[in-house]
Scaffold this motif. Structure first.
Motif, short mmCIF file in Angstrom:
data_model
loop_
_atom_site.label_atom_id
_atom_site.label_comp_id
_atom_site.label_asym_id
_atom_site.label_seq_id
_atom_site.Cartn_x
_atom_site.Cartn_y
_atom_site.Cartn_z
N MET A 1 0.85 -1.20 0.00
CA MET A 1 0.00 0.00 0.00
C MET A 1 0.89 1.24 0.00
SD MET A 1 -3.05 1.08 2.63
CE MET A 1 -3.99 -0.38 2.17
N THR A 2 0.53 2.19 -0.84
CA THR A 2 1.28 3.43 -0.96
C THR A 2 0.53 4.55 -0.27
OG1 THR A 2 2.07 2.68 -3.12
CG2 THR A 2 2.44 4.97 -2.56
N SER A 3 1.22 5.35 0.50
CA SER A 3 0.56 6.41 1.26
C SER A 3 0.23 7.60 0.39
CB SER A 3 1.48 6.85 2.41
OG SER A 3 1.00 8.02 3.00
N THR A 4 -0.83 8.32 0.78
CA THR A 4 -1.15 9.58 0.11
C THR A 4 -0.07 10.63 0.37
OG1 THR A 4 -2.52 10.24 2.00
CG2 THR A 4 -3.65 9.23 0.13
N ASN A 5 0.84 10.34 1.32
CA ASN A 5 1.96 11.25 1.57
C ASN A 5 2.93 11.27 0.39
OD1 ASN A 5 1.04 11.95 4.11
ND2 ASN A 5 2.13 10.26 5.12
N SER A 6 2.75 10.33 -0.55
CA SER A 6 3.59 10.31 -1.75
C SER A 6 3.27 11.50 -2.65
CB SER A 6 3.36 9.01 -2.53
OG SER A 6 3.60 7.88 -1.72
N PHE A 7 2.14 12.13 -2.43
CA PHE A 7 1.72 13.26 -3.25
C PHE A 7 2.33 14.56 -2.75
CE2 PHE A 7 -1.43 10.12 -4.20
CZ PHE A 7 -1.83 10.36 -5.51
N GLY A 71 -10.08 13.23 -0.57
CA GLY A 71 -10.36 13.69 -1.91
C GLY A 71 -10.44 12.56 -2.91
N CYS A 72 -10.20 12.88 -4.16
CA CYS A 72 -10.34 11.89 -5.23
C CYS A 72 -9.18 12.02 -6.21
CB CYS A 72 -11.67 12.09 -5.95
SG CYS A 72 -11.87 13.73 -6.69
N LEU A 73 -8.98 10.98 -6.97
CA LEU A 73 -7.98 10.97 -8.02
C LEU A 73 -8.62 11.35 -9.35
CD1 LEU A 73 -6.21 7.59 -7.16
CD2 LEU A 73 -5.12 9.83 -7.07
N LEU A 74 -7.87 12.07 -10.19
CA LEU A 74 -8.27 12.22 -11.57
C LEU A 74 -7.76 11.01 -12.35
CD1 LEU A 74 -8.58 15.18 -10.49
CD2 LEU A 74 -7.92 15.94 -12.77
N LEU A 75 -8.23 10.84 -13.57
CA LEU A 75 -7.70 9.75 -14.37
C LEU A 75 -6.19 9.92 -14.52
CD1 LEU A 75 -10.20 9.17 -17.32
CD2 LEU A 75 -9.81 7.71 -15.33
N PRO A 76 -5.42 8.86 -14.27
CA PRO A 76 -3.96 8.97 -14.44
C PRO A 76 -3.61 9.33 -15.88
CG PRO A 76 -4.57 6.95 -13.30
CD PRO A 76 -5.83 7.52 -13.84
N LEU A 91 -4.68 1.02 -8.51
CA LEU A 91 -4.17 2.29 -7.99
C LEU A 91 -5.00 2.79 -6.81
CD1 LEU A 91 -3.48 4.09 -11.38
CD2 LEU A 91 -1.75 3.50 -9.67
N ALA A 92 -6.33 2.64 -6.91
CA ALA A 92 -7.21 3.08 -5.83
C ALA A 92 -6.89 2.33 -4.54
CB ALA A 92 -8.67 2.85 -6.22
N ARG A 93 -6.63 1.04 -4.66
CA ARG A 93 -6.33 0.23 -3.46
C ARG A 93 -4.97 0.61 -2.88
NH1 ARG A 93 -7.99 -3.95 -7.15
NH2 ARG A 93 -10.19 -4.49 -6.82
N ARG A 94 -3.98 0.75 -3.75
CA ARG A 94 -2.62 1.00 -3.26
C ARG A 94 -2.48 2.37 -2.62
NH1 ARG A 94 1.07 1.39 -6.80
NH2 ARG A 94 0.03 1.02 -8.79
N TYR A 95 -3.27 3.35 -3.10
CA TYR A 95 -3.17 4.69 -2.54
C TYR A 95 -4.28 4.99 -1.53
CZ TYR A 95 0.57 6.05 -5.71
OH TYR A 95 1.78 6.15 -6.35
N LEU A 97 -7.33 5.49 -1.97
CA LEU A 97 -8.19 6.54 -2.51
C LEU A 97 -9.22 5.87 -3.42
CD1 LEU A 97 -5.43 9.18 -3.31
CD2 LEU A 97 -7.26 9.48 -1.65
N PRO A 98 -10.39 5.55 -2.91
CA PRO A 98 -11.33 4.71 -3.65
C PRO A 98 -12.04 5.39 -4.82
CG PRO A 98 -12.31 5.41 -1.59
CD PRO A 98 -10.89 5.87 -1.55
N THR A 99 -11.95 6.73 -4.90
CA THR A 99 -12.77 7.45 -5.88
C THR A 99 -11.93 8.18 -6.93
OG1 THR A 99 -14.55 7.78 -4.28
CG2 THR A 99 -14.50 9.28 -6.15
N PHE A 100 -12.36 8.04 -8.19
CA PHE A 100 -11.83 8.84 -9.29
C PHE A 100 -12.92 9.82 -9.69
CE2 PHE A 100 -9.24 5.08 -9.42
CZ PHE A 100 -7.98 5.53 -9.79
N CYS A 101 -12.61 11.11 -9.74
CA CYS A 101 -13.59 12.11 -10.15
C CYS A 101 -13.18 12.70 -11.49
CB CYS A 101 -13.74 13.19 -9.09
SG CYS A 101 -12.19 13.94 -8.55
N PHE A 102 -14.13 13.39 -12.12
CA PHE A 102 -13.91 14.01 -13.42
C PHE A 102 -13.43 12.99 -14.46
CE2 PHE A 102 -13.05 17.23 -10.11
CZ PHE A 102 -14.16 18.02 -10.33
#
Length: 315
Positions: A1-7, A71-76, A91-95, A97-102
Protein backbone atom coordinates in the motif's frame (compact mmCIF):
# COMPACT_ATOMS: atom_id res chain seq x y z
CA UNK A 1 0.00 0.00 0.00
CA UNK A 2 1.28 3.43 -0.96
CA UNK A 3 0.56 6.41 1.26
CA UNK A 4 -1.15 9.58 0.11
CA UNK A 5 1.96 11.25 1.57
CA UNK A 6 3.59 10.31 -1.75
CA UNK A 7 1.72 13.26 -3.25
CA UNK A 8 3.11 16.78 -3.33
CA UNK A 9 1.30 20.06 -3.84
CA UNK A 10 1.06 21.18 -7.46
CA UNK A 11 2.82 24.52 -8.00
CA UNK A 12 3.60 26.91 -10.81
CA UNK A 13 7.14 25.53 -11.00
CA UNK A 14 5.76 22.10 -11.92
CA UNK A 15 4.43 23.29 -15.29
CA UNK A 16 7.54 22.54 -17.42
CA UNK A 17 8.33 19.04 -16.04
CA UNK A 18 4.67 17.88 -16.05
CA UNK A 19 3.74 19.32 -19.45
CA UNK A 20 4.83 16.19 -21.42
CA UNK A 21 2.16 14.13 -19.64
CA UNK A 22 -0.50 16.38 -21.18
CA UNK A 23 0.69 15.93 -24.77
CA UNK A 24 -1.76 13.90 -26.89
CA UNK A 25 -4.32 14.27 -24.10
CA UNK A 26 -7.39 12.09 -24.69
CA UNK A 27 -9.49 13.44 -21.81
CA UNK A 28 -11.65 16.23 -23.30
CA UNK A 29 -12.76 17.76 -19.97
CA UNK A 30 -11.31 21.22 -19.38
CA UNK A 31 -10.18 20.27 -15.89
CA UNK A 32 -7.36 18.28 -17.52
CA UNK A 33 -5.76 21.50 -18.79
CA UNK A 34 -2.51 21.83 -16.86
CA UNK A 35 -2.65 25.66 -16.77
CA UNK A 36 -6.18 25.40 -15.32
CA UNK A 37 -5.11 22.90 -12.68
CA UNK A 38 -2.31 25.22 -11.60
CA UNK A 39 -4.45 28.37 -11.70
CA UNK A 40 -7.29 26.86 -9.67
CA UNK A 41 -4.95 25.39 -7.07
CA UNK A 42 -5.46 27.01 -3.67
CA UNK A 43 -5.68 26.27 0.01
CA UNK A 44 -9.45 25.81 -0.33
CA UNK A 45 -9.15 23.72 -3.50
CA UNK A 46 -5.74 22.01 -3.42
CA UNK A 47 -4.40 19.70 -6.13
CA UNK A 48 -1.55 17.27 -5.50
CA UNK A 49 0.43 15.02 -7.81
CA UNK A 50 2.64 11.93 -7.70
CA UNK A 51 4.80 10.24 -10.31
CA UNK A 52 4.77 6.47 -10.57
CA UNK A 53 6.78 4.87 -13.37
CA UNK A 54 5.20 6.26 -16.55
CA UNK A 55 2.10 7.63 -14.79
CA UNK A 56 1.16 11.06 -13.51
CA UNK A 57 -1.38 10.82 -10.68
CA UNK A 58 -3.41 13.88 -9.70
CA UNK A 59 -5.33 14.10 -6.44
CA UNK A 60 -7.90 16.79 -5.86
CA UNK A 61 -9.81 17.91 -2.82
CA UNK A 62 -13.33 18.86 -3.88
CA UNK A 63 -14.74 21.98 -2.25
CA UNK A 64 -17.80 20.14 -0.99
CA UNK A 65 -15.82 17.48 0.86
CA UNK A 66 -15.09 17.55 4.58
CA UNK A 67 -11.56 18.39 5.67
CA UNK A 68 -10.96 14.82 6.81
CA UNK A 69 -11.76 13.42 3.37
CA UNK A 70 -8.60 12.68 1.32
CA UNK A 71 -10.36 13.69 -1.91
CA UNK A 72 -10.34 11.89 -5.23
CA UNK A 73 -7.98 10.97 -8.02
CA UNK A 74 -8.27 12.22 -11.57
CA UNK A 75 -7.70 9.75 -14.37
CA UNK A 76 -3.96 8.97 -14.44
CA UNK A 77 -2.09 10.47 -17.38
CA UNK A 78 0.33 8.41 -19.39
CA UNK A 79 1.63 9.44 -22.83
CA UNK A 80 0.59 6.90 -25.43
CA UNK A 81 -1.96 4.85 -23.52
CA UNK A 82 -5.16 4.95 -21.48
CA UNK A 83 -5.32 3.25 -18.10
CA UNK A 84 -7.85 0.36 -18.09
CA UNK A 85 -10.35 -0.11 -15.20
CA UNK A 86 -8.46 -3.00 -13.50
CA UNK A 87 -5.35 -0.81 -13.30
CA UNK A 88 -7.47 2.06 -11.92
CA UNK A 89 -8.79 -0.30 -9.23
CA UNK A 90 -5.25 -1.34 -8.33
CA UNK A 91 -4.17 2.29 -7.99
CA UNK A 92 -7.21 3.08 -5.83
CA UNK A 93 -6.33 0.23 -3.46
CA UNK A 94 -2.62 1.00 -3.26
CA UNK A 95 -3.17 4.69 -2.54
CA UNK A 96 -6.21 4.14 -0.29
CA UNK A 97 -8.19 6.54 -2.51
CA UNK A 98 -11.33 4.71 -3.65
CA UNK A 99 -12.77 7.45 -5.88
CA UNK A 100 -11.83 8.84 -9.29
CA UNK A 101 -13.59 12.11 -10.15
CA UNK A 102 -13.91 14.01 -13.42
CA UNK A 103 -13.90 10.86 -15.51
CA UNK A 104 -15.05 11.91 -19.01
CA UNK A 105 -17.77 9.98 -20.78
CA UNK A 106 -15.31 9.14 -23.58
CA UNK A 107 -13.41 6.96 -21.09
CA UNK A 108 -16.63 5.21 -20.04
CA UNK A 109 -17.54 4.58 -23.68
CA UNK A 110 -14.03 3.38 -24.57
CA UNK A 111 -13.84 0.70 -21.89
CA UNK A 112 -17.58 0.08 -21.58
CA UNK A 113 -20.01 0.45 -18.69
CA UNK A 114 -19.94 -3.29 -17.97
CA UNK A 115 -16.14 -3.29 -17.57
CA UNK A 116 -16.24 -0.30 -15.21
CA UNK A 117 -19.33 -1.45 -13.30
CA UNK A 118 -17.63 -4.70 -12.41
CA UNK A 119 -15.19 -2.75 -10.25
CA UNK A 120 -16.72 0.70 -9.63
CA UNK A 121 -20.01 2.44 -9.00
CA UNK A 122 -20.66 5.27 -11.49
CA UNK A 123 -22.26 8.59 -10.57
CA UNK A 124 -22.68 11.47 -13.00
CA UNK A 125 -21.36 14.90 -11.96
CA UNK A 126 -23.84 17.15 -13.84
CA UNK A 127 -22.40 20.39 -12.44
CA UNK A 128 -19.06 19.55 -14.08
CA UNK A 129 -20.13 18.60 -17.60
CA UNK A 130 -18.35 20.80 -20.14
CA UNK A 131 -20.01 22.90 -22.85
CA UNK A 132 -18.54 22.41 -26.35
CA UNK A 133 -19.05 24.76 -29.31
CA UNK A 134 -17.90 24.87 -32.92
CA UNK A 135 -15.54 27.77 -33.46
CA UNK A 136 -17.22 28.62 -36.75
CA UNK A 137 -20.64 28.91 -35.06
CA UNK A 138 -19.37 31.43 -32.51
CA UNK A 139 -17.69 33.53 -35.19
CA UNK A 140 -20.46 33.54 -37.79
CA UNK A 141 -23.45 33.51 -35.39
CA UNK A 142 -25.77 32.38 -38.18
CA UNK A 143 -29.48 31.62 -37.89
CA UNK A 144 -32.34 32.50 -35.57
CA UNK A 145 -30.67 30.86 -32.58
CA UNK A 146 -28.06 33.64 -32.54
CA UNK A 147 -30.30 36.55 -33.54
CA UNK A 148 -30.16 38.26 -30.13
CA UNK A 149 -26.36 37.86 -30.01
CA UNK A 150 -26.01 39.52 -33.41
CA UNK A 151 -28.30 42.36 -32.35
CA UNK A 152 -26.27 43.03 -29.21
CA UNK A 153 -23.01 43.01 -31.18
CA UNK A 154 -24.45 45.28 -33.86
CA UNK A 155 -25.44 47.88 -31.27
CA UNK A 156 -22.03 47.69 -29.60
CA UNK A 157 -20.24 48.10 -32.94
CA UNK A 158 -22.26 51.16 -33.88
CA UNK A 159 -21.61 52.88 -30.56
CA UNK A 160 -18.01 51.86 -29.87
CA UNK A 161 -16.30 50.26 -32.88
CA UNK A 162 -17.49 52.31 -35.84
CA UNK A 163 -16.83 55.49 -33.86
CA UNK A 164 -13.22 54.47 -33.26
CA UNK A 165 -13.56 54.15 -29.50
CA UNK A 166 -12.62 50.43 -29.33
CA UNK A 167 -9.31 48.63 -29.83
CA UNK A 168 -8.46 44.95 -29.39
CA UNK A 169 -4.96 43.82 -28.51
CA UNK A 170 -3.20 40.61 -27.46
CA UNK A 171 -2.58 40.24 -23.76
CA UNK A 172 1.10 40.86 -23.06
CA UNK A 173 3.48 42.11 -20.40
CA UNK A 174 2.63 45.73 -21.22
CA UNK A 175 -1.15 45.53 -20.71
CA UNK A 176 -1.54 42.80 -18.10
CA UNK A 177 -1.17 45.23 -15.14
CA UNK A 178 -4.10 47.28 -16.50
CA UNK A 179 -6.09 44.09 -17.07
CA UNK A 180 -5.49 43.04 -13.48
CA UNK A 181 -6.83 46.41 -12.34
CA UNK A 182 -9.94 45.81 -14.44
CA UNK A 183 -10.36 42.35 -12.86
CA UNK A 184 -10.13 43.93 -9.40
CA UNK A 185 -12.74 46.49 -10.36
CA UNK A 186 -14.96 43.79 -11.90
CA UNK A 187 -14.79 41.79 -8.66
CA UNK A 188 -15.77 44.78 -6.55
CA UNK A 189 -18.65 45.82 -8.80
CA UNK A 190 -20.09 42.32 -9.12
CA UNK A 191 -19.39 41.17 -5.54
CA UNK A 192 -18.12 37.86 -6.92
CA UNK A 193 -14.72 37.47 -5.32
CA UNK A 194 -15.66 37.06 -1.66
CA UNK A 195 -15.19 33.41 -0.59
CA UNK A 196 -17.81 33.85 2.12
CA UNK A 197 -20.38 34.79 -0.53
CA UNK A 198 -19.55 32.13 -3.12
CA UNK A 199 -16.39 30.07 -2.82
CA UNK A 200 -16.54 28.74 -6.41
CA UNK A 201 -16.71 32.23 -7.88
CA UNK A 202 -13.98 33.49 -5.54
CA UNK A 203 -11.70 30.66 -6.67
CA UNK A 204 -12.53 31.43 -10.30
CA UNK A 205 -11.44 35.04 -9.82
CA UNK A 206 -8.23 33.87 -8.19
CA UNK A 207 -7.60 31.56 -11.16
CA UNK A 208 -8.11 34.52 -13.52
CA UNK A 209 -5.48 36.49 -11.67
CA UNK A 210 -2.95 33.63 -11.77
CA UNK A 211 -3.50 33.07 -15.49
CA UNK A 212 -2.99 36.78 -16.15
CA UNK A 213 0.12 37.08 -14.02
CA UNK A 214 1.75 33.99 -15.58
CA UNK A 215 0.15 33.91 -19.02
CA UNK A 216 3.31 33.50 -21.08
CA UNK A 217 4.84 30.94 -18.71
CA UNK A 218 1.62 28.84 -18.80
CA UNK A 219 1.51 29.14 -22.61
CA UNK A 220 -1.89 30.81 -22.63
CA UNK A 221 -3.20 33.35 -25.11
CA UNK A 222 -5.46 36.29 -24.45
CA UNK A 223 -7.00 39.48 -25.76
CA UNK A 224 -7.95 42.73 -24.07
CA UNK A 225 -10.68 45.08 -25.28
CA UNK A 226 -10.15 48.79 -24.69
CA UNK A 227 -12.83 51.45 -24.84
CA UNK A 228 -11.57 55.03 -24.89
CA UNK A 229 -8.14 53.68 -24.01
CA UNK A 230 -9.19 51.75 -20.88
CA UNK A 231 -9.45 47.95 -20.51
CA UNK A 232 -13.08 46.92 -20.14
CA UNK A 233 -12.92 43.24 -21.12
CA UNK A 234 -10.51 40.36 -21.61
CA UNK A 235 -10.43 36.67 -22.50
CA UNK A 236 -7.89 33.87 -22.02
CA UNK A 237 -7.56 30.51 -23.79
CA UNK A 238 -5.32 27.49 -23.26
CA UNK A 239 -4.73 24.36 -25.34
CA UNK A 240 -6.40 21.08 -24.33
CA UNK A 241 -5.67 18.81 -27.31
CA UNK A 242 -5.09 18.94 -31.06
CA UNK A 243 -8.73 19.71 -31.92
CA UNK A 244 -9.87 21.68 -28.88
CA UNK A 245 -8.86 24.66 -26.78
CA UNK A 246 -10.41 25.92 -23.56
CA UNK A 247 -11.84 29.40 -23.13
CA UNK A 248 -10.77 29.68 -19.51
CA UNK A 249 -11.73 33.29 -18.90
CA UNK A 250 -14.19 35.85 -20.26
CA UNK A 251 -14.68 39.01 -18.22
CA UNK A 252 -16.37 42.19 -19.39
CA UNK A 253 -18.05 45.24 -17.91
CA UNK A 254 -21.71 44.21 -17.84
CA UNK A 255 -22.84 47.84 -17.84
CA UNK A 256 -21.80 48.19 -21.49
CA UNK A 257 -24.51 46.62 -23.69
CA UNK A 258 -23.19 44.07 -26.17
CA UNK A 259 -19.64 44.01 -24.82
CA UNK A 260 -19.81 40.42 -23.55
CA UNK A 261 -21.21 39.19 -26.89
CA UNK A 262 -18.58 41.20 -28.80
CA UNK A 263 -15.81 39.77 -26.59
CA UNK A 264 -17.04 36.20 -27.09
CA UNK A 265 -17.03 36.54 -30.87
CA UNK A 266 -13.56 38.13 -30.88
CA UNK A 267 -12.18 35.41 -28.59
CA UNK A 268 -13.47 32.73 -30.98
CA UNK A 269 -11.97 34.59 -33.94
CA UNK A 270 -8.57 35.46 -32.46
CA UNK A 271 -7.71 32.79 -29.85
CA UNK A 272 -8.84 29.54 -31.49
CA UNK A 273 -7.16 29.45 -34.89
CA UNK A 274 -6.36 25.90 -35.96
CA UNK A 275 -8.93 24.09 -33.83
CA UNK A 276 -12.52 23.14 -34.58
CA UNK A 277 -13.95 23.15 -31.06
CA UNK A 278 -14.09 25.56 -28.14
CA UNK A 279 -14.52 24.16 -24.64
CA UNK A 280 -16.14 26.72 -22.32
CA UNK A 281 -15.77 24.51 -19.23
CA UNK A 282 -18.64 23.61 -16.90
CA UNK A 283 -21.20 25.80 -15.18
CA UNK A 284 -20.32 24.47 -11.68
CA UNK A 285 -24.06 24.29 -10.96
CA UNK A 286 -24.41 28.10 -11.00
CA UNK A 287 -27.80 28.90 -12.62
CA UNK A 288 -26.78 32.20 -14.21
CA UNK A 289 -23.63 30.69 -15.68
CA UNK A 290 -25.58 27.69 -17.00
CA UNK A 291 -28.11 29.98 -18.67
CA UNK A 292 -25.36 32.01 -20.34
CA UNK A 293 -23.55 28.93 -21.67
CA UNK A 294 -26.76 27.33 -22.97
CA UNK A 295 -27.69 30.54 -24.79
CA UNK A 296 -24.78 29.95 -27.19
CA UNK A 297 -26.27 26.61 -28.28
CA UNK A 298 -23.43 24.14 -27.58
CA UNK A 299 -23.02 21.32 -30.08
CA UNK A 300 -22.58 18.90 -27.18
CA UNK A 301 -22.00 18.49 -23.47
CA UNK A 302 -19.19 16.27 -22.26
CA UNK A 303 -20.42 14.41 -19.22
CA UNK A 304 -18.26 13.99 -16.16
CA UNK A 305 -18.47 10.97 -13.86
CA UNK A 306 -17.31 9.96 -10.43
CA UNK A 307 -16.37 6.30 -10.09
CA UNK A 308 -15.90 4.69 -6.69
CA UNK A 309 -14.35 1.32 -5.95
CA UNK A 310 -16.96 -1.28 -5.00
CA UNK A 311 -14.69 -3.38 -2.84
CA UNK A 312 -13.42 -0.87 -0.28
CA UNK A 313 -12.44 -3.60 2.17
CA UNK A 314 -9.23 -4.08 0.24
CA UNK A 315 -8.21 -0.50 1.08
Amino acid sequence: MTSTNSFQLLTLADFPPLKPFFHSLKNPLAIYSLPSLIAWNSEANPTYYALEDDLLLLRMKEISLQDSNPGCLLLPLCPGREIPPPELADLARRYSLPTFCFVPESYVRHFGCSSLSALFSLTEQPDYSDYIYRRRDLIELKGNRYRSKRNHISKFRKLYVETGRTTIEPLCTANIPETLLFLKRWCAENNRCDPEENLNLALESQACRILLEHLEFLEGQGIAVRIDGEVFAFGIATTLNSSMKVLNVEKADSHIPGLYQFLDQECARRLFEGVEYINKESDMGIPGLASSKKSYDPVKRIRSYQVTLLDKKAI
